[in-house]
Enzyme design. Structure first.
Site, short mmCIF file in Angstrom:
data_model
loop_
_atom_site.label_atom_id
_atom_site.label_comp_id
_atom_site.label_asym_id
_atom_site.label_seq_id
_atom_site.Cartn_x
_atom_site.Cartn_y
_atom_site.Cartn_z
N ASN A 276 2.74 -6.14 -15.42
CA ASN A 276 1.76 -7.09 -14.87
C ASN A 276 2.11 -8.51 -15.26
OD1 ASN A 276 0.24 -5.03 -13.78
ND2 ASN A 276 -1.34 -5.06 -15.35
N HIS B 77 -2.56 -7.81 6.28
CA HIS B 77 -2.87 -6.95 5.13
C HIS B 77 -3.79 -5.81 5.54
CE1 HIS B 77 -4.75 -6.25 1.00
NE2 HIS B 77 -3.46 -6.17 0.75
N TYR C 256 -3.62 5.19 -6.81
CA TYR C 256 -4.63 4.18 -6.52
C TYR C 256 -5.86 4.85 -5.93
CZ TYR C 256 -0.90 0.58 -6.71
OH TYR C 256 0.12 -0.25 -7.10
N ARG D 274 -12.32 -5.03 -10.48
CA ARG D 274 -11.30 -4.56 -11.41
C ARG D 274 -10.59 -5.71 -12.14
NH1 ARG D 274 -6.81 -3.03 -8.36
NH2 ARG D 274 -5.59 -4.73 -9.19
N HIS E 106 -8.72 0.48 -6.47
CA HIS E 106 -8.18 -0.36 -5.40
C HIS E 106 -9.09 -0.45 -4.18
CE1 HIS E 106 -5.06 -1.44 -2.26
NE2 HIS E 106 -4.74 -2.27 -3.22
#
Length: 706
Positions: free
Chosen positions: A49, A438, A471, A567, A595
């Site tokens: 990350n 997206h 996810y 999250r 997610h």
């Protein structure tokens, strides 16, 4: 008059909020309640990350500072002020990562049968002979030593690679001058090398330590003064001039190559590094002092995932979760018949992603199917969906695929897939100029006895069969006419720029979605002002859109009760008198990455639930093609609400935001120990084991963190 809801003092900085999120992930690595090897995995995730954060977010801020950009962010901070704060907190975060590795995990690994040999000097004689032989046979042929002198300039140090820097001295020269040399630790070789161990345990050493031990064999006739590992991070934030690019695919390919030459924004070195060697690195790489990280331990802690992947030690890992069948779509059944029978709501990874793959696969072979249209953002390395789409085109179907080439760090992968699809005869679209696509939507057009019928899949996650096991996402299958008409309009808009006069079911960004969300929030506010109550529950990855936050503040101030399950980044502040007293924020970090985006509005008793590919971020609402879709069937609404309800009940993996912006675990006094992810695992298993009489059979599963 100044709008109190827009005051920068009432917002957290986006980047600092992200650091707090990564600290929550790090907390899982430090949590002794988690299985030991799972803690290794979480530590690796924090390192991965942080790498991406530097390459994109920190790099972007540095670009702003270099361009003398001084506009303040949502929290009233200039780019240089943000960098100053980030410099402090990222150094603290890295220090906490290595404290976790050195003081907590390594001793526990040793106690439980795995020794990590940190320095090659600590090898036994037998182990030393083993690694020296391994070096000669497997490592030496791959290495390329690079000396630096008047005829050989300082080499290109590639982004994210691990390297060993050395100071060397030529034995043949009377005047002993110290020269710099470097060798890249090859990524094609395993970084974790197991060595013989006599005791009742296993031992490993890292590849760079073996190379350091044998580095003299790379520089014959030289004395090795010192050797130390180093690693750099470069600016990887691509700048693509889409309006001027004649061929977007070629332009992106060109920009990807530039990543290896981007500005160095972070240098990691061994804590004990020689000062002269550090000075050379600092000058040649043009690194500022504050961008140097002195590391007490192995550079690049993503190596912890390699340790996690070692065979054995299964008793120290969470049991593997097997995604369960979707009851409404039995294996081997005609998927189109199942969807005609009823809308189907799926919750991944608790339920398998296979029906989504099977949807495309059956469509590719079905003689009645005329056309398949799909958007792809990120797909797996060996995607069965890509294979099915290619097969469909070869079978004579009309196949249109929008492949988003600008999906960050997946650009190369998507270019490969785009070319493969084109070669198979698919019509491939490369997204819209200035926007990322997206949205997650698939449309199958089928000729049936009563005419043309359109089957639609909508989701919150990517069409990636690999990440669908890791996810949490939701998806909807439907063949209702309103969804079909809208799906057709979406693809016509993407391929031909035609905008429909109105939408039946879907809301689409960047033109309509933000206004839809603001309307829904305002509607709850108006219900509250009329004394009819008001309730919003919203689950997402990130919340940093100022207009949405201001609307939430106003709704809260009007009496709307708001629960946010966010999250990651959250720029909203809780507990501000007369602004956010009715807002609660929680974040869930567990075995699976949360997610899904699910939004609930009470609407005066006429409840509405929506799912979306979009977070409440400016980039999602203003600079991307995104979709919001309603969950309409009563039974399916119950399923979606149950997800929100379960996550609000979570007392094990949820952290609660405090008024100072920090997070703390739920106070469990007087509350049941409850993990929503574990509960969903058990429920999915029970749902998939319905008996012949229709009764659910009870099943017990020990999932992670139970």
């Amino acid at each position: 008059m100044k709008n109190k809801y827009l005051d920068p003092e009432h917002y957290w900085n986006r980047e600092l909020s992200w650091i707090l999120f990564n600290k929550r992930v790090l907390h899982e690595a430090r949590d002794k309640q988690n299985p030991l090897w799972e803690r290794l995995k979480f530590l690796s995730i924090t390192a991965s990350n942080l790498d991406e954060f530097f390459m994109v977010r920190v790099a972007s801020l540095k670009d702003m500072v270099n361009a003398q950009y001084t506009k303040k962010d949502i929290a009233g901070m200039t780019p240089i002020e943000q960098l100053e704060q980030l410099n402090k907190v990222t150094h603290e975060l890295v220090s906490m990562q290595y404290s976790t590795y050195n003081r907590s995990l390594c001793p526990l690994l040793l106690q439980n049968g795995l020794q990590i040999i940190g320095r090659h000097e600590d090898l036994t004689k037998e182990q030393g002979l083993y690694v020296d032989r391994y070096f000669e046979e497997a490592i030496y042929p791959v290495l390329t030593p690079m000396a630096v002198d008047s005829s050989r300039p300082f080499p290109l140090i590639r982004n994210k690679t691990l390297n060993i820097g050395a100071l060397i001295s030529n034995r043949k020269k009377e005047k002993k001058e110290v020269e710099f040399a470097t060798v890249q630790v090859p990524g094609v070789l395993p970084r974790v090398v197991e060595v013989p161990c006599k005791e009742n345990r296993r031992a490993v050493i890292l590849l760079e330590e073996i190379i350091e031990r044998n580095i003299g064999k790379l520089f014959l006739n030289y004395d090795i003064v010192c050797t130390y590992p180093f690693r750099i991070m470069r600016n990887a934030d691509l700048t693509i001039e889409e309006d001027e690019a004649e061929d977007l695919l070629k332009e992106i390919e060109k920009q990807i190559k530039k990543r290896q030459w981007g500005q160095v924004i972070r240098l990691e070195v061994a804590e004990r590094i020689d000062k002269k060697l550090l000075k050379i690195l600092k000058e040649e790489l043009q690194v500022e002092e504050e961008d140097i990280y002195f590391i007490d331990g192995p550079l690049d802690l993503t190596v912890c995932m390699k340790l996690y992947g070692m065979g054995g030690f299964e008793e120290f890992k969470a049991p593997l979760h097997e995604p369960q069948p979707v009851p409404e779509i039995p294996e081997g059944e005609d998927i189109f018949a199942c969807i005609r029978k009823q809308d189907v709501f799926m919750h991944h990874p608790y339920q398998t992603f296979t029906p989504v793959v099977e949807f495309i696969r059956q469509a590719s072979r079905d003689e009645q199917v005329l056309a398949i249209k799909q958007t792809l953002y990120r797909v797996s390395g060996n995607s069965p969906i890509i294979a099915a789409l290619a097969q469909a085109a070869e079978n004579g179907k009309q196949v249109t695929v929008l492949v988003e080439l600008k999906a960050r760090f997946d650009e190369e992968n998507n270019i490969v897939w785009a070319r493969k699809l084109e070669q198979a005869g698919c019509h491939v679209i490369y997204g819209l100029v200035g926007l990322k696509t997206h949205s997650k939507i698939t449309l199958v057009v089928r000729k049936e006895e009563d005419g043309i019928r359109r089957y639609v899949h909508l989701g919150t996650g990517n069409y990636n069969d690999a990440t669908a096991k890791l996810y949490t996402d939701v998806g909807l299958f439907t063949c209702k006419e309103g969804f079909g008409e809208d799906a057709t309009a979406v693809f016509n808009m993407l391929s031909g720029y035609s905008e429909p006069l109105s939408w039946n079911k879907l809301s689409v960004a960047p033109l309509w979605l933000k206004d839809k969300f603001l309307y829904l929030i305002e509607r709850e506010k108006n219900h509250a002002l009329k004394g009819e109550g008001g309730r919003i529950i919203a689950k997402m990855n990130s919340l940093c859109d100022k207009d949405v936050i201001a609307a939430l503040y106003e709704a809260s101030d009007s009496g709307v009760q708001i629960d946010l399950i966010v999250r990651g980044i959250c720029c909203l502040k809780v507990g501000i008198p007369e602004i956010s007293e009715n807002i609660r924020v929680r974040s869930i970090v567990g075995q699976f990455l949360e997610h899904s985006r699910i939004f609930y509005f009470e609407n005066g008793g006429k409840e509405e639930i929506y799912c979306s590919s979009a977070d409440w971020m400016p980039r999602n609402l203003e600079r991307r093609v995104e979709l919001l879709f309603p969950i309409e069937e009563p039974e399916l609404k119950k399923k979606a609400f149950h997800i929100l309800e379960g996550e609000l009940k979570d007392t094990l993996k949820a952290s609660i935001m405090l008024s100072d912006g920090t997070y703390e675990k739920v106070d469990r006094r007087g509350k049941e120990a409850y993990s929503s992810q574990d509960a969903f695992v058990r429920e999915a298993a029970g749902e998939s084991l319905k008996g012949k009489d229709g009764e659910k059979q009870r099943v017990f599963i020990t999932a992670a963190h139970t």
